[in-house]
Scaffold this active site. Structure first.
Site, mmCIF file in Angstrom:
data_model
loop_
_atom_site.group_PDB
_atom_site.id
_atom_site.type_symbol
_atom_site.label_atom_id
_atom_site.label_comp_id
_atom_site.label_asym_id
_atom_site.label_seq_id
_atom_site.Cartn_x
_atom_site.Cartn_y
_atom_site.Cartn_z
ATOM 1 N N HIS A 63 39.431 47.808 54.733
ATOM 2 C CA HIS A 63 39.719 46.564 54.017
ATOM 3 C C HIS A 63 40.692 45.704 54.821
ATOM 4 C CE1 HIS A 63 41.660 44.214 50.645
ATOM 5 N NE2 HIS A 63 40.379 43.959 50.436
ATOM 6 N N ASP A 105 36.752 42.532 49.467
ATOM 7 C CA ASP A 105 37.286 43.193 48.275
ATOM 8 C C ASP A 105 36.212 44.021 47.572
ATOM 9 O OD1 ASP A 105 39.660 41.931 48.895
ATOM 10 O OD2 ASP A 105 39.665 40.606 47.150
#
Length: 138
Positions: A63, A105
């Protein structure tokens, strides 16, 4: 529903896409994003260094790399829209940055769900000083 309300109240002061990201995490894992992922391992939360401790921490590493590939965007403050279709996260219409942030996300929230079985409570609130090595390359 009560948990959702509690998390929403906890996130009121959070800026930008962090609110949406938190709601994605809650929806995918059923876990409170603040207590379960904010200080998990070496990469979940602010910053990151060393080797990811497990698959969940690697989700955070990936991420971070995803956000790092968005130099012209502001992933922590740009808001985006998303919804669910048949339980799946679908990023809404928005700018190029909003869509790419949402996809970063979305991928992380799904990664957290896929690795729930290996989530290890010993890595919650993991001390930063134990993450000493240089960061891996993305």
């Amino acid at each position: 529903m009560r948990t959702l309300w509690i998390v929403a109240v906890c996130l009121i002061g959070v800026e930008g896409s962090l609110l949406e990201f938190g709601m994605m995490i809650l929806g995918e894992t059923g876990k409170n994003p603040l207590t379960s992922y904010s200080f998990y391992g070496c990469y979940c939360g602010v910053g990151g260094k060393g080797t990811p401790k497990d698959a969940t921490d690697r989700c955070c590493f990936v991420h971070d790399c995803c956000y790092g590939n968005l130099p012209d965007c502001s992933p922590k403050t740009d808001r985006y829209k998303y919804h669910r279709e048949n339980g799946a996260i679908v990023c809404g219409k928005g700018t190029s940055c909003e869509n790419r942030i949402c996809e970063c996300d979305r991928a992380a929230a799904i990664c957290f769900r896929k690795n729930l079985k290996t989530y290890n409570y010993i890595y919650r609130n993991y001390p930063d000083f134990l993450c000493k090595k240089e960061s891996e390359k993305c």
